[in-house]
Every structure is written in C-alpha cells, then in structure tokens.
Motif scaffolding. Structure first.
Motif, PDB file in Angstrom:
ATOM      1  N   HIS A 121      -7.259  -0.082  -1.818  1.00 14.76           N
ATOM      2  CA  HIS A 121      -6.877  -1.437  -2.221  1.00 14.76           C
ATOM      3  C   HIS A 121      -5.403  -1.436  -2.618  1.00 14.76           C
ATOM      4  O   HIS A 121      -4.980  -0.665  -3.477  1.00 14.76           O
ATOM      5  N   VAL A 122      -4.631  -2.287  -1.967  1.00 14.54           N
ATOM      6  CA  VAL A 122      -3.192  -2.398  -2.223  1.00 14.54           C
ATOM      7  C   VAL A 122      -2.941  -3.707  -2.964  1.00 14.54           C
ATOM      8  O   VAL A 122      -3.258  -4.790  -2.448  1.00 14.54           O
ATOM      9  N   ILE A 124      -0.080  -6.124  -4.859  1.00 10.12           N
ATOM     10  CA  ILE A 124       1.365  -6.373  -4.900  1.00 10.12           C
ATOM     11  C   ILE A 124       1.658  -7.556  -5.820  1.00 10.12           C
ATOM     12  O   ILE A 124       1.168  -8.663  -5.599  1.00 10.12           O
ATOM     13  N   LEU A 144       1.523  -3.869   6.894  1.00 14.11           N
ATOM     14  CA  LEU A 144       0.399  -4.259   6.041  1.00 14.11           C
ATOM     15  C   LEU A 144      -0.562  -5.172   6.799  1.00 14.11           C
ATOM     16  O   LEU A 144      -1.786  -5.057   6.653  1.00 14.11           O
ATOM     17  N   ILE A 153      -7.233  -1.050   4.855  1.00  5.87           N
ATOM     18  CA  ILE A 153      -6.958  -1.392   3.462  1.00  5.87           C
ATOM     19  C   ILE A 153      -7.501  -2.780   3.165  1.00  5.87           C
ATOM     20  O   ILE A 153      -7.791  -3.560   4.081  1.00  5.87           O
ATOM     21  N   LEU A 155      -6.008  -5.985   0.718  1.00  5.19           N
ATOM     22  CA  LEU A 155      -4.667  -6.339   0.266  1.00  5.19           C
ATOM     23  C   LEU A 155      -4.744  -7.502  -0.708  1.00  5.19           C
ATOM     24  O   LEU A 155      -5.434  -8.493  -0.444  1.00  5.19           O
ATOM     25  N   ILE A 251       3.962  -2.417  -6.959  1.00  4.62           N
ATOM     26  CA  ILE A 251       2.935  -2.069  -5.975  1.00  4.62           C
ATOM     27  C   ILE A 251       1.964  -1.069  -6.589  1.00  4.62           C
ATOM     28  O   ILE A 251       2.375  -0.085  -7.205  1.00  4.62           O
ATOM     29  N   VAL A 253      -1.599   1.151  -5.561  1.00  6.41           N
ATOM     30  CA  VAL A 253      -2.536   1.589  -4.525  1.00  6.41           C
ATOM     31  C   VAL A 253      -3.696   2.287  -5.229  1.00  6.41           C
ATOM     32  O   VAL A 253      -3.494   3.325  -5.873  1.00  6.41           O
ATOM     33  N   THR A 264       6.234   3.448  -0.503  1.00 14.19           N
ATOM     34  CA  THR A 264       4.974   2.713  -0.423  1.00 14.19           C
ATOM     35  C   THR A 264       4.169   3.107   0.812  1.00 14.19           C
ATOM     36  O   THR A 264       2.958   3.339   0.733  1.00 14.19           O
ATOM     37  N   ILE A 268       0.337   4.668   0.792  1.00 16.07           N
ATOM     38  CA  ILE A 268      -0.780   4.009   1.468  1.00 16.07           C
ATOM     39  C   ILE A 268      -1.340   4.913   2.559  1.00 16.07           C
ATOM     40  O   ILE A 268      -2.567   5.031   2.724  1.00 16.07           O
TER      41      ILE A 268
END
Length: 308
Positions: A121-122, A124, A144, A153, A155, A251, A253, A264, A268
């Motif tokens: 899970h990212v 931002i 992304l 991922i 997001l 950010i 992760v 980044t 990821i």
C-alpha cells in the motif's frame, strides 16, 4: 417706498434661490451617500468572499462519499476508488475524536505493515501547489498508474493545503469533486494537474473546471466554484498535521516512510518483489526498468507552510 418694495422682493427672490440651491445640494449629497454606502456593501461582500477563499476559513462541510476517515482516497486501479467510509459532514475545528498518531515518532493512521498475501500500500500526502509534488508526479505518475492497474500496489492520496495560497485548497477541492462525481478520472486528473506545478502552473477555478471538461468530458464546475469540499480539505490538512506530517510530498510504503523521495521507486519495487515472492505471481513485468526510467528525475520535498 417703491424702491424699498422692489428691494424686499429682490431679497425674497434671492433667499428662495438660495434655499432651492441648498435643497438641491442636500438631495445630491443624499444620493451620493446612498451610492457610497451601496458600493461599500458590495466591496465588503466581495472582500468577504475573496478572503473566505484565501484564508482557509472553510471549516465545516460535506466529505466525498469515497473518502476515508483520514481524508484519503484509495485506488485499486487507475479508474476505481475503494468504497469510502461515508463520513458525512466534517468539522476541521473538531477533529479530537478522529484517530491520529499518538506521538511524532508514530506513523500516520493507515500506515501499517503489509499483511502477507496483500499487495503493498502506497500512501502519498500531496499538495497541488508545492513544486516538489509537481516534480514527484512528473517522475512517478505513469509508473504508479501502471503498477496500480497491474494489481502490484494499492494507492492512496491525501490532498492537503500546506502551501499558504488559495490555489492549494482550490485544486484539492477540485480533486475531491472529481472523486465524488467521476472517480474513474480522479487519479489522472490529480496527477496531470499536480505535475504541471513543477513548471509553475496555477489554475483558477474556471480553468480547473475547464480542464475537467476538456480532458474528460465531465462537468464539475458547480462543485469547484462553490467550494463544496473546501472544508473537507481543511479537515484532511489538520489531520495530516495531527499525524505529524510536516512536508509534501510525504510517501509511505506499507509501514514505513520513504526518507529519500527520489528512492521511492526502489522502495516500492522492493515491496512489490516481496509480494510477488509470496504469491508466486509476476504481477509486473520489468519493474526494474520502470524504476530506472525515473531514477534521474529531480524531486525534492517541500517543507510544509502554515495556512494563512
């Protein structure tokens, strides 16, 4: 006697003329006074509206249905938002009951270690008015998008107003409008508008609405112009501060913060590869090439600025 009579009549005529002149002057001054008061009222209302838009005074209002309690929008693909928590009306001046990090050393709420078998899970934190966020989106948005579409991922974006300018909140409101009414365009709209900040782009409400119409064929003009989600932006911003987020882009992760923004992609990538090793699936082909495409981009973190 005749001369005295003529003199008396002349004096009476002059007095009458003087009285008429004074009455005309009083009438003119009265009309001018009314106009001045009317102009003052219009100017006052205009300044109130303008200042309301510039000083972050939007505090209570609706939240988009797709938003979570922290003000984030979670994507499982570039055109699909996870169902929100339907938090209803928010009050940026009353967030005491909303969960937040207990200390500056703790991660923001929602930043947790990845569960086995679940994609990374990212998260931002972004501000459309910060040049660093513009540079980040310029470098990473395509990657992304491809990774979330591949299922590598999930997001999440939380749009805040850290920059002391109205554009910061206006753009975040426009993104929320898109998320509410046309979620399939949310990620692309946010990414493209934010990326252009790297070149100094700053759009009016009319231009933001026109951008949505021209690029996606959708009408969000009323929502943008009325600032439907400006209070929600204030709420998200205050929660970010309560979670000790002090800069954008920030950010995260899984359970960790990315300390070097330009790293980044590598962070990821490591999480995706771990996920692929667990599942035995190659969900993203040539992910290393994706990272190499952006490794030389110049992305810097912007310090947060207090709202004014």
């Amino acid at each position: 006697m005749a001369r005295n009579g003529v003199s008396a009549r002349e004096q009476a005529r002059k007095l009458q003329q003087e009285q008429e002149r004074k009455q005309k002057m009083q009438s003119l001054l009265l009309r001018i006074g009314v106009v001045v008061v009317a102009v003052a009222v219009v100017v006052g209302l205009t300044l109130w509206v303008v200042n309301r838009g510039d000083n972050g005074s939007y505090t209570e209002g609706p939240a988009p249905a797709a938003a979570n309690e922290q003000g984030g929008f979670v994507l499982t693909s570039s055109f699909e938002l996870v169902e929100g928590e339907d938090i209803g009306t928010v009050d940026a001046e009353d967030i005491g009951d909303v969960p937040a990090a207990e200390s500056p050393e703790d991660m923001p709420v929602g930043v947790e270690p990845r569960e086995e078998g679940e994609p990374p899970h990212v998260l931002i934190y972004t501000d459309a008015a910060c040049p660093g966020c513009g540079s980040f989106e310029s470098a990473y948005h395509q990657m992304l998008t491809e990774w979330v579409d591949a299922g590598a991922i999930t997001l999440e974006y939380r749009s805040v107003q850290f920059q002391p300018m109205a554009y910061s909140a206006r753009a975040a409101n426009a993104f929320a409008c898109m998320a509410e009414d046309h979620p399939e365009n949310y990620l692309s709209f946010l990414g493209s508008v934010t990326a252009e900040r790297a070149q100094g782009a700053e759009y009016s409400n009319d231009e933001l609405a026109a951008r949505a119409q021209n690029d996606y064929g959708v009408d969000i003009s009323d929502c943008v112009e009325d600032g439907d989600y400006r209070a929600f932006v204030s709420y998200t911003t205050d929660l970010a501060s309560a979670n000790s987020v002090t800069a954008t882009p920030s950010i995260f992760v899984d359970g960790e913060q990315v300390e070097d923004i330009m790293n980044t992609g590598e962070v990821i990538l490591a999480a995706v590869q771990e996920y692929q090793d667990e599942t035995g699936e190659q969900v993203v082909d040539e992910v290393e090439d994706d990272v190499e495409d952006v490794e030389d981009a110049d992305v810097e973190e912007d310090d947060a600025a207090e709202d004014e």
